[in-house]
Write a protein that holds these residues in place. Structure first.
Motif, PDB file in Angstrom:
ATOM      1  N   LEU A 706     -10.680  66.282  -9.406  1.00  0.00           N
ATOM      2  CA  LEU A 706     -10.941  66.867 -10.726  1.00  0.00           C
ATOM      3  C   LEU A 706     -12.169  67.772 -10.653  1.00  0.00           C
ATOM      4  O   LEU A 706     -13.185  67.411 -10.050  1.00  0.00           O
ATOM      5  CB  LEU A 706     -11.205  65.731 -11.726  1.00  0.00           C
ATOM      6  N   LYS A 707     -12.077  68.964 -11.250  1.00  0.00           N
ATOM      7  CA  LYS A 707     -13.227  69.882 -11.241  1.00  0.00           C
ATOM      8  C   LYS A 707     -13.802  70.124 -12.624  1.00  0.00           C
ATOM      9  O   LYS A 707     -15.014  70.131 -12.818  1.00  0.00           O
ATOM     10  CB  LYS A 707     -12.814  71.219 -10.610  1.00  0.00           C
ATOM     11  N   THR A 708     -12.907  70.378 -13.575  1.00  0.00           N
ATOM     12  CA  THR A 708     -13.412  70.638 -14.927  1.00  0.00           C
ATOM     13  C   THR A 708     -12.477  70.021 -15.966  1.00  0.00           C
ATOM     14  O   THR A 708     -11.280  69.852 -15.733  1.00  0.00           O
ATOM     15  CB  THR A 708     -13.465  72.152 -15.238  1.00  0.00           C
ATOM     16  N   ILE A 709     -13.080  69.699 -17.087  1.00  0.00           N
ATOM     17  CA  ILE A 709     -12.294  69.365 -18.276  1.00  0.00           C
ATOM     18  C   ILE A 709     -12.806  70.319 -19.340  1.00  0.00           C
ATOM     19  O   ILE A 709     -13.954  70.187 -19.787  1.00  0.00           O
ATOM     20  CB  ILE A 709     -12.487  67.902 -18.704  1.00  0.00           C
ATOM     21  N   GLY A 710     -12.000  71.294 -19.709  1.00  0.00           N
ATOM     22  CA  GLY A 710     -12.487  72.358 -20.577  1.00  0.00           C
ATOM     23  C   GLY A 710     -13.691  72.987 -19.901  1.00  0.00           C
ATOM     24  O   GLY A 710     -13.666  73.293 -18.705  1.00  0.00           O
ATOM     25  N   GLY A 711     -14.780  73.099 -20.651  1.00  0.00           N
ATOM     26  CA  GLY A 711     -15.966  73.717 -20.061  1.00  0.00           C
ATOM     27  C   GLY A 711     -16.861  72.738 -19.333  1.00  0.00           C
ATOM     28  O   GLY A 711     -17.959  73.092 -18.905  1.00  0.00           O
ATOM     29  N   VAL A 712     -16.442  71.516 -19.207  1.00  0.00           N
ATOM     30  CA  VAL A 712     -17.320  70.500 -18.615  1.00  0.00           C
ATOM     31  C   VAL A 712     -17.000  70.339 -17.131  1.00  0.00           C
ATOM     32  O   VAL A 712     -15.865  70.047 -16.763  1.00  0.00           O
ATOM     33  CB  VAL A 712     -17.152  69.145 -19.333  1.00  0.00           C
ATOM     34  N   GLU A 713     -18.024  70.531 -16.296  1.00  0.00           N
ATOM     35  CA  GLU A 713     -17.821  70.344 -14.854  1.00  0.00           C
ATOM     36  C   GLU A 713     -17.923  68.866 -14.516  1.00  0.00           C
ATOM     37  O   GLU A 713     -18.844  68.180 -14.973  1.00  0.00           O
ATOM     38  CB  GLU A 713     -18.906  71.078 -14.079  1.00  0.00           C
ATOM     39  N   VAL A 714     -16.985  68.430 -13.695  1.00  0.00           N
ATOM     40  CA  VAL A 714     -16.969  67.025 -13.290  1.00  0.00           C
ATOM     41  C   VAL A 714     -16.915  66.995 -11.766  1.00  0.00           C
ATOM     42  O   VAL A 714     -16.081  67.670 -11.175  1.00  0.00           O
ATOM     43  CB  VAL A 714     -15.731  66.305 -13.858  1.00  0.00           C
ATOM     44  N   SER A 715     -17.807  66.239 -11.143  1.00  0.00           N
ATOM     45  CA  SER A 715     -17.771  66.211  -9.676  1.00  0.00           C
ATOM     46  C   SER A 715     -17.549  64.790  -9.175  1.00  0.00           C
ATOM     47  O   SER A 715     -17.927  63.809  -9.826  1.00  0.00           O
ATOM     48  CB  SER A 715     -19.079  66.761  -9.107  1.00  0.00           C
ATOM     49  N   GLY A 716     -16.913  64.729  -8.015  1.00  0.00           N
ATOM     50  CA  GLY A 716     -16.837  63.481  -7.244  1.00  0.00           C
ATOM     51  C   GLY A 716     -16.132  62.332  -7.930  1.00  0.00           C
ATOM     52  O   GLY A 716     -16.483  61.174  -7.675  1.00  0.00           O
ATOM     53  N   LEU A 717     -15.153  62.611  -8.777  1.00  0.00           N
ATOM     54  CA  LEU A 717     -14.503  61.482  -9.443  1.00  0.00           C
ATOM     55  C   LEU A 717     -13.648  60.713  -8.445  1.00  0.00           C
ATOM     56  O   LEU A 717     -12.777  61.280  -7.799  1.00  0.00           O
ATOM     57  CB  LEU A 717     -13.641  61.967 -10.619  1.00  0.00           C
ATOM     58  N   ARG A 718     -13.924  59.448  -8.291  1.00  0.00           N
ATOM     59  CA  ARG A 718     -13.102  58.626  -7.404  1.00  0.00           C
ATOM     60  C   ARG A 718     -13.347  57.150  -7.682  1.00  0.00           C
ATOM     61  O   ARG A 718     -14.285  56.793  -8.411  1.00  0.00           O
ATOM     62  CB  ARG A 718     -13.388  58.946  -5.957  1.00  0.00           C
ATOM     63  N   LEU A 719     -12.507  56.366  -7.059  1.00  0.00           N
ATOM     64  CA  LEU A 719     -12.644  54.921  -7.223  1.00  0.00           C
ATOM     65  C   LEU A 719     -13.995  54.480  -6.689  1.00  0.00           C
ATOM     66  O   LEU A 719     -14.464  54.995  -5.674  1.00  0.00           O
ATOM     67  CB  LEU A 719     -11.538  54.205  -6.439  1.00  0.00           C
ATOM     68  N   ASP A 720     -14.585  53.518  -7.358  1.00  0.00           N
ATOM     69  CA  ASP A 720     -15.885  53.012  -6.908  1.00  0.00           C
ATOM     70  C   ASP A 720     -15.868  51.493  -6.970  1.00  0.00           C
ATOM     71  O   ASP A 720     -15.449  50.915  -7.975  1.00  0.00           O
ATOM     72  CB  ASP A 720     -16.991  53.568  -7.820  1.00  0.00           C
ATOM     73  N   VAL A 721     -16.300  50.875  -5.885  1.00  0.00           N
ATOM     74  CA  VAL A 721     -16.365  49.403  -5.886  1.00  0.00           C
ATOM     75  C   VAL A 721     -17.787  48.890  -5.637  1.00  0.00           C
ATOM     76  O   VAL A 721     -18.004  47.690  -5.615  1.00  0.00           O
ATOM     77  CB  VAL A 721     -15.419  48.779  -4.831  1.00  0.00           C
ATOM     78  N   TRP A 722     -18.718  49.791  -5.428  1.00  0.00           N
ATOM     79  CA  TRP A 722     -20.053  49.333  -4.997  1.00  0.00           C
ATOM     80  C   TRP A 722     -21.043  49.325  -6.154  1.00  0.00           C
ATOM     81  O   TRP A 722     -20.955  50.166  -7.055  1.00  0.00           O
ATOM     82  CB  TRP A 722     -20.570  50.253  -3.888  1.00  0.00           C
ATOM     83  N   ARG A 723     -21.968  48.404  -6.117  1.00  0.00           N
ATOM     84  CA  ARG A 723     -23.092  48.461  -7.050  1.00  0.00           C
ATOM     85  C   ARG A 723     -24.378  48.195  -6.281  1.00  0.00           C
ATOM     86  O   ARG A 723     -24.362  47.556  -5.216  1.00  0.00           O
ATOM     87  CB  ARG A 723     -22.911  47.448  -8.176  1.00  0.00           C
ATOM     88  N   ALA A 724     -25.477  48.704  -6.833  1.00  0.00           N
ATOM     89  CA  ALA A 724     -26.785  48.442  -6.229  1.00  0.00           C
ATOM     90  C   ALA A 724     -27.026  46.952  -6.409  1.00  0.00           C
ATOM     91  O   ALA A 724     -27.082  46.454  -7.541  1.00  0.00           O
ATOM     92  CB  ALA A 724     -27.861  49.254  -6.941  1.00  0.00           C
ATOM     93  N   THR A 725     -27.132  46.236  -5.325  1.00  0.00           N
ATOM     94  CA  THR A 725     -27.096  44.774  -5.430  1.00  0.00           C
ATOM     95  C   THR A 725     -28.248  44.234  -6.280  1.00  0.00           C
ATOM     96  O   THR A 725     -29.388  44.684  -6.179  1.00  0.00           O
ATOM     97  CB  THR A 725     -27.137  44.134  -4.033  1.00  0.00           C
TER      98      THR A 725
END
Ligand code: GAL
Length: 964
Positions: A706-725
């Protein structure tokens, strides 16, 4: 031939409590006898060893003009910006060789001098005493050149008779304080080692015939409603309590009708003890503590402790607390529904107990004793099992009991903490039982309850606590007859504690379980110029235990952490449960009715209150419930709207701890569920020059990103399983089975790879198939992103299918992406604060607004934080995001990886991108930093999952502020 030298510093390593001090006695803040505070600016010289300097500094005429000036009360290592040495933090390890009673030759020693004149009105008759309320760890005292004694017992008072030494002007009080002494072996509490004269120093005039020790016995008979008063006094006199028409001799017993003292109804009667030479004000609370039917009862009723362990702490002053800070602690406790304090692990400043009497808190007063470091040598040579140390232990017990015995708030004496077991403890318990039969004795280390009146444990897990509640835990015959408390549980280190609602359920279900005390009240962070707050290791300590000293319900500046708000909710004095237009109201207090509270209802449509009113609730005795009918739902709600009632209990009038209207309890009663967002897939993806468009969105044609939704730039959308412990994910070294973080890292959950399998364009959807898995392992998550649109809105459905054997739970499951601009955040869902699966009791459904910065919780060691739970929709960065189903929302100006790597808040620098996580699920929090891990219902195991988000661009007029 061998010989041993006796030196002037032998007292430092002497196991005896000291010499020269007067016998302990009841403490009181003020009487009509004259007194002079010797707090203020003192001269200080710090030497590296106990005998580096001789004692000539104590002589009158000694010129200390070139010495530094420090404030007393205070710790010298927290003054002078390091010039006088630095704080050391260890949990249980002694920061010196275990070689009792010896201490290192390197023994920082602070010589203190204070020169004072007597005030003009200082009486010429009678005597005087100097009182030290707390000096760590050992002191020798001279007045006008005369050696008046030496003492140990850091958090206990010591008085010396000095009347014969005083002169009208130019008195020289010299105090030599050693950081280490034999006493240090008895003071191995988990906290900073902070030498100094850290409590008040006071000169008290003692007129002829002044009061010595006195013991106020004030009991309450719940059957007759009468109180019985007898004041035993070393010096005969009279006792009067005008409001009760009492005027009797000391030693005389009188019984009258009274209102009893409880933590819920802290009724105090002002009285006075009049001896020939002194009038001592008394604040008398009538109450009776007994062990009956295997329960701790006060005034005939069993108690439920909703408590906290309190160390004394101030981020700049250490344990040198002023009265206002103490009051702030008490007010915060009362405002958050707490009813009890364990004074871990030493008697607090005595004024704190005055506040507990006044505002109403049950107190377990704990003696200044811990020898935990001996555990490293299987408790060999433990001072509490060595008769040579018993006088020191008995001295400590007596100094606590005698000082604090006139406080109605103190209901239990505690022998100390984590000192193993031994004859010395038995001797203390016997002495205390003999001296004061009106209170119970506690000590956690005594699992057989040989010396104690209550079975107490720390960090027992829910399963074991339930067994104890059911009386299936076995143990000695004596123990089986005793009530149970968790003197420590819910380790509030970093994000958490999780699972406290589950404990509370057990406490409320089983009579034998009389509640517990969260560990602990405040993070012991030290204000630091570069680090914000320092913790263990930040002062270059040779041995230290890092941020294990930051485990409180409030931050060092006393801002409540989410843990305190959660606890407040879990221990509410009133509960509300409802369905079908009715709410069941329960009075969960132990003594008081509901008359202090006003009740309100409000009705929400999609999180907005549309109407509210007062709710009439019948009088309910403690433990009673009533079903209360809610009004007819107001106005017709729009189709698909979510509706609910919120019922609240507020203070009906001002109290001395909170104003009228202060909320003490609330509950939600759902009415209609919202309709889930749907998007008709009427648009189809269109491939262009390196770009795919679908409705308002554009995607990278090669990767499907995904790059944009209307005028909104969106970067790096992907599944995430990690959290800062979190600290709880990290777990304590000595705990097995709950150390998630180590497992997560072993299995590479912090470095998942995303293999792109296909980008598929269909008539009505763009489908991106991937496999998400860590290097080195064969398990993974088949992850499909399916995008559809109706032309203006964009729906993402993520389907996750685990492959292989997943050996560990997942930290989180959701998507993350970056936005180039985002500041204000609005959402409808759980708030206003953070909430995780097992810490979201206090998260209430509503419409909330904040900012990206405002969403962060400043845990001293940065870690996962700030998720908002049960979010239906959120707006930020120009996007509106609707969840199907609800989701957890997190947004920050740094990546999870940066958060994970930071050791102090000052390591976090905002970047250009705001990173947003929309989580379908999160692993719970638990209390694995010291206690059980995440309970099964809150664990997040890899399993097939599907969840959707609907994105749309917010029309331009919404306020969006650029982050740059
Ligand atoms: C307990 C101890 C406390 C504190 C806590 C962990 O074992 O009694 O003083 O160390 O663990 O924070």
């Amino acid at each position: 031939m061998s010989f041993r030298t006796t030196t002037a510093i032998d007292y430092v390593e002497d196991v005896s409590p000291g010499s020269g001090a007067l016998p302990p006695r009841a403490w009181y803040a003020a009487s009509d006898a004259t007194s002079l505070s010797l707090n203020g600016s003192w001269r200080l010289r710090v030497s590296p060893t106990a005998d580096a300097e001789d004692d000539s500094f104590a002589e009158p005429g000694f010129d200390a003009g070139n010495w530094a000036e420090v404030t007393v009360p205070g710790h010298w290592v927290l003054q002078g910006e390091g010039a006088f040495g630095l704080p050391i933090y260890t949990n249980h390890l002694y920061p010196f060789p275990v070689d009792p009673p010896h201490v290192p030759t390197e023994n920082p020693t602070g010589d203190h001098i204070r020169v004072f004149d007597l005030p003009e009105d200082w009486p010429s008759d009678g005597g005087a005493v100097i009182r030290f309320d707390g000096v760590e760890s050992c002191a020798r005292v001279w007045l006008n050149g005369t050696d008046i004694g030496e003492f140990k017992g850091s958090r206990l008072p010591h008085e010396f008779a000095v009347g014969h030494l005083l002169k009208p002007a130019g008195n020289v009080l010299a105090v030599r304080v050693h950081q280490w002494s034999a006493g240090s072996y008895l003071e191995d509490q988990d906290q900073w080692w902070l030498p100094g004269i850290f409590r008040d120093v006071t000169l008290l005039h003692r007129p002829a015939g002044s009061a010595l020790d006195f013991f106020v016995h004030a009991s309450y008979d719940h059957r007759t409603g009468e109180g019985t008063l007898r004041v035993d006094s070393d010096v005969d006199g009279r006792v009067s309590v005008p409001a009760l028409d009492i005027d009797v001799e000391t030693g005389e017993t009188v019984t009258v009708r009274v209102d009893p003292w409880t933590a819920e109804t802290p009724k105090l009667y002002d009285g006075v003890l009049v001896t020939e030479g002194e009038r001592v004000p008394l604040r008398i609370g009538f109450r009776t503590v007994v062990l009956e039917d295997g329960l701790i009862k006060v005034n005939g009723k069993p108690l439920l402790f909703k408590g906290v362990n309190r160390h004394e702490w101030h981020p700049e002053k250490g344990r040198a607390l002023d009265l206002e800070t103490m009051r702030e602690d008490v007010l915060l406790m009362k405002r958050h529904n707490l009813n009890a304090v364990r004074t871990s692990h030493y008697p607090p400043h005595p004024a704190f107990l005055d506040l507990c009497d006044e505002y109403g808190l049950w107190v377990i007063d704990e003696c200044d004793l811990e020898t935990h470091g001996f555990t490293e040598q299987a408790w060999r040579d433990n001072p509490v099992d060595d008769d040579r140390w018993t006088p020191a232990l008995l001295d400590r017990a007596a100094r606590m009991v005698e000082r604090d015995k006139n406080h109605p708030s103190v209901v239990v004496w505690s022998l100390g903490n984590e000192a193993g077991t031994g004859r010395g403890l038995t001797a203390m318990a016997e002495w205390i039982h003999g001296r004061d039969s009106s209170r119970l004795v506690h000590y956690e280390g005594d699992w057989n309850c040989r010396d104690t009146d209550v079975y107490s444990r720390m960090y027992a897990n829910h399963g074991e606590v339930e067994q104890i509640g059911k009386e299936l835990d076995g143990g000695t015959h004596k123990r089986r007859e005793l009530p149970f408390i968790l003197c420590e549980y819910g380790h509030a280190m970093g994000n958490g504690p999780g699972g406290i609602a589950d404990y509370q359920e057990l406490f409320e279900k089983y009579e034998r379980l009389q509640g517990g005390f969260i560990w602990e009240w405040i993070d012991h962070g030290v204000t630091h110029p570069e680090l914000g707050y320092a913790y263990g290791g930040d002062f270059g300590e040779e041995l230290h235990d890092g941020n294990f000293v930051c485990d409180g319900l409030i931050f060092p500046d006393r801002t409540p952490s989410p843990g305190l708000l959660e606890f407040k909710k879990v221990i509410e004095p009133v509960s509300f449960e409802g369905a079908d237009g009715t709410v069941r109201v329960t009075n969960k207090q132990d003594f008081a009715g509901l008359s202090a509270f006003a009740f309100e209802w409000s009705y929400q449509v999609d999180g907005e209150s549309v109407e509210s009113g007062s709710l009439s609730v019948p009088a309910l005795a403690p433990g009673e419930s009533a079903d209360v009918k809610l009004p007819e739902p107001p106005a017709q709600s729009p189709a698909g709207a979510e509706t609910q009632w919120t019922v609240r209990a507020l203070l009906a009038a001002d109290t001395d701890w909170a104003p009228q209207g202060h909320e003490v309890a609330w509950g939600e009663v759902p009415v209609a569920a919202r309709s889930l967002p749907s998007v008709a897939a009427t648009d189809g993806p269109v491939a262009g020059d390196g770009v795919i468009t679908l409705g308002p969105a554009s995607f990278d044609a090669r990767t499907g990103a995904l790059k944009t939704i209307g005028g909104v730039e969106v970067s790096g959308l992907r599944l995430d399983v990690w959290r800062a412990t979190t600290d709880n994910d990290e777990g304590a070294e000595w705990l097995t089975g709950v150390r998630c973080a180590e497992q997560w890292r072993k299995y590479g959950l912090h470095r998942m790879r995303h293999r792109l399998a296909s980008v598929e364009l269909d008539d009505d959807a763009l489908t991106v198939r991937t496999r998400v898995a860590p290097a080195a392992w064969e398990f993974g998550l088949a992850t499909v992103y399916r995008w559809t649109s109706d032309g203006s809105r964009l729906r993402l459905t993520v389907s996750v299918g685990p492959e292989g054997e997943w050996p560990v739970p997942l930290p989180r499951l959701g998507v993350r992406f970056g936005l180039t601009r985002a500041d204000a955040v609005k959402w409808y869902g759980g708030g206003p604060g953070e909430g995780y699966p097992d810490t979201k009791a206090a998260s209430r459904v509503g419409r909330w607004e904040s900012t990206v910065d405002g969403l962060q919780t400043p845990y001293l060691r940065p870690q996962e934080n700030g998720a908002r739970a049960d979010v239906r929709w959120a707006e930020l960065g120009g996007l509106r995001i609707e969840g199907d189903p609800e989701f957890f929302l997190t947004a920050r100006r740094w990546t999870t990886e940066q958060l994970d790597a930071a050791t102090h808040l000052t390591d976090l620098t905002p970047g250009e991108t705001v990173w947003v996580n929309l989580d379908h699920a999160l692993h719970g929090i638990g209390t694995g930093s010291c206690g059980p891990g995440v309970l099964p219902p809150y664990q997040l195991h890899a399993g097939p999952a599907e969840f959707s988000f609907v994105f749309s661009e917010i029309p331009e007029n919404s306020e969006i502020v650029d982050v740059s």
